[in-house]
Design a protein around this motif. Structure first.
Motif, PDB file in Angstrom:
ATOM      1  N   ARG A 166      28.790  23.313  33.467  1.00  0.00           N
ATOM      2  CA  ARG A 166      30.137  23.212  33.554  1.00  0.00           C
ATOM      3  C   ARG A 166      31.026  24.493  33.708  1.00  0.00           C
ATOM      4  O   ARG A 166      31.874  24.615  34.184  1.00  0.00           O
ATOM      5  CB  ARG A 166      30.434  22.409  32.300  1.00  0.00           C
ATOM      6  CG  ARG A 166      30.113  20.873  32.338  1.00  0.00           C
ATOM      7  CD  ARG A 166      30.485  19.920  31.176  1.00  0.00           C
ATOM      8  NE  ARG A 166      30.107  18.876  30.635  1.00  0.00           N
ATOM      9  CZ  ARG A 166      29.188  17.924  31.357  1.00  0.00           C
ATOM     10  NH1 ARG A 166      28.776  18.305  32.553  1.00  0.00           N
ATOM     11  NH2 ARG A 166      28.652  16.828  30.894  1.00  0.00           N
ATOM     12  N   ASN A 167      30.401  25.492  32.910  1.00  0.00           N
ATOM     13  CA  ASN A 167      30.975  26.700  32.833  1.00  0.00           C
ATOM     14  C   ASN A 167      30.999  27.177  34.432  1.00  0.00           C
ATOM     15  O   ASN A 167      31.937  27.810  34.856  1.00  0.00           O
ATOM     16  CB  ASN A 167      30.485  27.534  31.998  1.00  0.00           C
ATOM     17  CG  ASN A 167      30.743  27.548  30.541  1.00  0.00           C
ATOM     18  OD1 ASN A 167      31.491  26.575  30.145  1.00  0.00           O
ATOM     19  ND2 ASN A 167      29.720  28.113  29.787  1.00  0.00           N
TER      20      ASN A 167
ATOM     21  N   ARG B   9      33.597  25.811  36.372  1.00  0.00           N
ATOM     22  CA  ARG B   9      34.951  26.077  35.998  1.00  0.00           C
ATOM     23  C   ARG B   9      35.127  27.743  36.795  1.00  0.00           C
ATOM     24  O   ARG B   9      36.343  27.608  37.334  1.00  0.00           O
ATOM     25  CB  ARG B   9      35.053  26.428  34.507  1.00  0.00           C
ATOM     26  CG  ARG B   9      36.548  26.432  34.104  1.00  0.00           C
ATOM     27  CD  ARG B   9      36.532  26.321  32.568  1.00  0.00           C
ATOM     28  NE  ARG B   9      35.846  25.443  31.942  1.00  0.00           N
ATOM     29  CZ  ARG B   9      34.903  25.586  30.812  1.00  0.00           C
ATOM     30  NH1 ARG B   9      34.811  27.024  30.485  1.00  0.00           N
ATOM     31  NH2 ARG B   9      33.945  24.914  30.501  1.00  0.00           N
TER      32      ARG B   9
ATOM     33  N   SER C  66      35.626  26.977  40.447  1.00  0.00           N
ATOM     34  CA  SER C  66      36.973  26.350  40.920  1.00  0.00           C
ATOM     35  C   SER C  66      37.959  27.582  40.950  1.00  0.00           C
ATOM     36  O   SER C  66      38.883  27.292  41.657  1.00  0.00           O
ATOM     37  CB  SER C  66      37.340  25.189  40.033  1.00  0.00           C
ATOM     38  OG  SER C  66      37.537  25.619  38.675  1.00  0.00           O
ATOM     39  N   ARG C  67      37.841  28.417  40.062  1.00  0.00           N
ATOM     40  CA  ARG C  67      38.952  29.557  39.802  1.00  0.00           C
ATOM     41  C   ARG C  67      38.854  30.441  41.129  1.00  0.00           C
ATOM     42  O   ARG C  67      39.758  31.111  41.459  1.00  0.00           O
ATOM     43  CB  ARG C  67      38.988  30.387  38.518  1.00  0.00           C
ATOM     44  CG  ARG C  67      39.047  29.430  37.430  1.00  0.00           C
ATOM     45  CD  ARG C  67      39.105  30.437  36.489  1.00  0.00           C
ATOM     46  NE  ARG C  67      39.265  29.606  35.212  1.00  0.00           N
ATOM     47  CZ  ARG C  67      39.020  29.900  33.848  1.00  0.00           C
ATOM     48  NH1 ARG C  67      38.375  30.916  33.732  1.00  0.00           N
ATOM     49  NH2 ARG C  67      39.371  29.228  33.056  1.00  0.00           N
TER      50      ARG C  67
END
Length: 187
Positions: free
Chosen positions: A171-172, A175, A178-179
């Motif tokens: 999940r990290n 994230r 996505s940045r």
């Protein structure tokens, strides 16, 4: 009031991370097209794609199969006399077409790319059976049996996991990705 960017400028922005801008430095020599092993399967040669981007022919570029056919062998990049990373440009055009939702609908490349990105975002790694299953029935029964037999042999030798494994902190990773990379219609 925000100015609307030309197609050429949009592609330049997509390729911003590259050291050079292939659109502006290309001398149209054709070396990329002459060395490309996949050129015979492309609707337009790499040289033509660059010329069409420069001319602002967005619809023609995005409906072309050229960047989806690119084998990513880097022959064009290695042989380019202006040191243009043409393979990187092909990747950039793939990303751009996915973000804009404009690509040949019958092509496997865009669908495969979306599935691959979703898998990386979900598990943090690739799981080949999950990528292959949707495409097994597209090439006929003989290929289905061949691929099935190959999968059985790989399973027996422990080279093919039966179920996907999630990496720690996937999940990290999603994230962070996505940045860095706008996922648009991909995620």
């Amino acid at each position: 009031m925000r100015a609307r960017l030309s197609f050429s400028r949009e592609i330049s922005n997509v390729l911003y991370a590259a050291e050079r801008n292939p659109i502006d430095t290309c001398i149209q020599c054709g070396t990329c097209s002459g060395t490309c092993p996949a050129a015979e399967f492309m609707e337009h040669s790499p040289r033509q794609i660059i010329a069409m981007v420069r001319a602002g022919q967005r619809d023609r570029v995005l409906s072309s199969n050229t960047f989806w056919t690119c084998a990513s062998c880097y022959e064009c990049t290695v042989k380019c006399p202006k040191d243009i990373d043409i393979a990187y440009m092909m990747y950039g055009l793939k990303r751009y077409s996915l973000w804009r939702g404009r690509y040949p609908r019958k092509s496997i490349g865009p669908d495969f790319s979306k599935r691959f990105v979703r898998m990386i975002l979900t598990y943090g790694r690739s799981w080949e059976p999950g990528l292959a299953i949707p495409y097994l029935f597209r090439r006929g029964l003989a290929d289905l049996f061949y691929e099935g037999w190959t999968a059985v042999l790989l399973l027996v030798k422990g080279r093919l996991p039966l179920f996907p494994k999630r990496t720690k902190r996937s999940r990290n990773l999603a994230r962070v990705l996505s940045r860095i990379v706008p996922m648009g219609r991909v995620a």
